[in-house]
Design an enzyme around this catalytic site. Structure first.
Site, mmCIF file in Angstrom:
data_model
loop_
_atom_site.group_PDB
_atom_site.id
_atom_site.type_symbol
_atom_site.label_atom_id
_atom_site.label_comp_id
_atom_site.label_asym_id
_atom_site.label_seq_id
_atom_site.Cartn_x
_atom_site.Cartn_y
_atom_site.Cartn_z
ATOM 1 N N ARG A 11 -22.878 43.431 -24.966
ATOM 2 C CA ARG A 11 -24.182 43.106 -24.387
ATOM 3 C C ARG A 11 -25.046 44.362 -24.271
ATOM 4 O O ARG A 11 -24.549 45.483 -24.371
ATOM 5 C CB ARG A 11 -24.010 42.485 -22.996
ATOM 6 N N LYS A 71 -22.587 47.012 -17.817
ATOM 7 C CA LYS A 71 -21.359 47.176 -17.041
ATOM 8 C C LYS A 71 -21.300 48.552 -16.401
ATOM 9 O O LYS A 71 -22.015 49.477 -16.772
ATOM 10 C CB LYS A 71 -20.136 46.966 -17.947
ATOM 11 N N TYR A 90 -24.304 45.970 -13.508
ATOM 12 C CA TYR A 90 -23.188 45.374 -12.766
ATOM 13 C C TYR A 90 -22.259 46.510 -12.359
ATOM 14 O O TYR A 90 -21.883 47.347 -13.187
ATOM 15 C CB TYR A 90 -22.413 44.380 -13.636
ATOM 16 N N HIS A 92 -19.612 46.104 -9.290
ATOM 17 C CA HIS A 92 -18.350 45.576 -8.766
ATOM 18 C C HIS A 92 -17.503 46.692 -8.141
ATOM 19 O O HIS A 92 -16.330 46.871 -8.454
ATOM 20 C CB HIS A 92 -17.563 44.860 -9.874
ATOM 21 N N GLU A 114 -24.906 42.305 -9.256
ATOM 22 C CA GLU A 114 -24.167 41.238 -8.566
ATOM 23 C C GLU A 114 -24.426 41.191 -7.061
ATOM 24 O O GLU A 114 -24.009 40.250 -6.387
ATOM 25 C CB GLU A 114 -22.659 41.383 -8.830
ATOM 26 N N ASP A 194 -13.259 23.956 -2.515
ATOM 27 C CA ASP A 194 -14.208 24.903 -1.934
ATOM 28 C C ASP A 194 -14.212 24.755 -0.419
ATOM 29 O O ASP A 194 -13.894 23.694 0.126
ATOM 30 C CB ASP A 194 -15.625 24.666 -2.486
ATOM 31 N N VAL A 263 -11.721 34.349 -13.187
ATOM 32 C CA VAL A 263 -13.076 34.856 -13.401
ATOM 33 C C VAL A 263 -13.454 35.864 -12.314
ATOM 34 O O VAL A 263 -14.327 36.702 -12.511
ATOM 35 C CB VAL A 263 -14.086 33.691 -13.443
ATOM 36 N N ILE A 265 -11.867 38.369 -11.373
ATOM 37 C CA ILE A 265 -11.128 39.621 -11.555
ATOM 38 C C ILE A 265 -12.011 40.846 -11.362
ATOM 39 O O ILE A 265 -11.531 41.922 -10.957
ATOM 40 C CB ILE A 265 -10.432 39.639 -12.939
ATOM 41 N N ASP A 266 -13.320 40.747 -11.637
ATOM 42 C CA ASP A 266 -14.230 41.872 -11.407
ATOM 43 C C ASP A 266 -14.186 42.345 -9.961
ATOM 44 O O ASP A 266 -14.418 43.519 -9.679
ATOM 45 C CB ASP A 266 -15.675 41.462 -11.734
ATOM 46 N N ASN A 296 -14.997 41.156 -18.416
ATOM 47 C CA ASN A 296 -16.372 41.023 -18.930
ATOM 48 C C ASN A 296 -16.437 39.860 -19.907
ATOM 49 O O ASN A 296 -16.828 40.006 -21.061
ATOM 50 C CB ASN A 296 -16.856 42.322 -19.575
#
Length: 354
Positions: A11, A71, A90, A92, A114, A194, A263, A265-266, A296
């Site tokens: 990206r 990233k 991003y 994280h 984020e 949830d 998902v 994991i970041d 990613n």
């Protein structure tokens, strides 16, 4: 803007439209040579809108006042970080203590995509990538259920006379709802868990009860996970580490050949057994269960991801370029909430807690 060097990250943080928006306002835009190629954007397209192409990444970092990435900095990029730099990407940081320390020590003003947050609580710069990651999670999960990849040998949607796969999704946010949409569209038996009952009511209304919804508690999570062929983890606490909702013991009781796609994991992941992986080596196996934990995921579809991301980030980029870091965060509270580090201090409350 620099070219990403993280494993299999294709990206890019700005498109030719973004370059035009900035140059029309009198800003100078410098782009590392070849940065946009994997997203289908060549250097000449940037140059046509007024950007200057730079061959040397170190030189570009050094001259930058506002640096755009996709990233977090990795490897040799740490040494390029410098005082008076505003880094917009991003980050994280809850799962990256070493990078956090470098940003603080070098007095970098950093804003994480984020953690930019509207008054409503929505995360406008995370949402487009969450949409993509949620949809990809089901694709990857279905792929790794195939026997050739040591899965159970199950077709996600089944066929006439044969049951469809059981898919459990932890979290009904943007990732979870997009995963549910794709999984249901493929014919799977879908359960979404949830803590927010209103979100579950909305899903129930939208899909007319075709998706099973469960309140989040350890009993429901454990029971659903053990019965599932595919489990997708999509729990997010803005700026903070994701909670481990599924213990190692529960993973061990899943059937061999089942698949976990984390998902989250970041932000550290929501399975105790998770660890970050890459597109070049995306999976590992724990107790017979395949874990897909690529940090990613949207990078695998860079053309779609780049344009989806920059559609959301560009107004904030223009604001930062026009006003500078301090005035921009005074002007825009959503951007202010996104500040991770500034002037040698850790700012974001979720990060301080983590």
């Amino acid at each position: 803007m620099v070219k990403e060097i993280k494993d299999s990250e294709w990206r890019v943080a700005i498109t030719p439209a973004g370059v035009r928006a900035l140059t029309e306002r009198g800003h100078e835009v410098y782009i590392e040579a070849g940065a946009g190629v994997s997203s289908g954007i060549c250097d000449t397209e940037y140059e046509a809108q007024g950007a200057k192409i730079v061959d040397d990444a170190a030189k570009l970092w050094d001259m930058a006042e506002l640096l755009l990435k996709v990233k977090e900095p990795v490897g040799k990029e740490f040494e390029y970080l410098h005082e008076n730099l505003t880094l917009f990407t991003y980050l994280h940081l809850a799962a990256a203590p070493e990078l956090t320390e470098v940003l603080i020590r070098r007095k970098v003003n950093s804003i994480g995509y984020e953690t930019v947050q509207l008054d409503s609580g929505a995360l406008p710069l995370l949402a487009p990538m969450s949409e993509i990651a949620g949809r990809m999670a089901v694709q990857e999960g279905a792929l790794h259920l195939e026997k050739v990849r040591d899965g159970k040998g199950i077709l996600l949607g089944g066929v006439s006379g044969v049951p469809a796969a059981k898919v459990t999704i932890l979290g009904a946010g943007t990732v979870g709802t997009n995963a549910a949409k794709v999984a249901m569209g493929m014919g799977a038996q879908v359960t979404v868990i949830d803590i927010n009952l209103e979100r579950l009511r909305n899903l129930d209304d939208i899909y007319w009860g075709k998706i099973q919804t469960l309140a989040s508690n350890s009993y429901n999570i454990e029971k659903a996970v053990k019965q599932s062929d595919l489990v997708i983890g999509s729990v997010l606490v803005p700026g903070a580490k994701s909670p481990h909702l599924v213990s190692r013991e529960v993973v061990a009781e899943m059937q061999p050949g089942s698949v976990v796609v984390d998902v989250a994991i970041d932000q550290g992941g929501c399975f105790e057994t998770s660890k970050p992986t890459t597109h070049s080596n995306p999976t590992f196996v724990v107790d017979g269960v395949t874990h897909y934990c690529v940090s990613n995921m949207p990078g695998a579809v860079p053309r779609t991801s780049t344009f989806a991301l920059t559609n959301a980030t560009l107004p904030y980029v223009v604001l930062l370029a026009d006003k500078g870091f301090e005035d921009a965060i005074i002007t825009n509270t959503a951007l202010a909430r996104g500040v991770n580090t500034a002037d040698g201090k850790l700012i974001h409350p979720g990060l301080r807690q983590a």
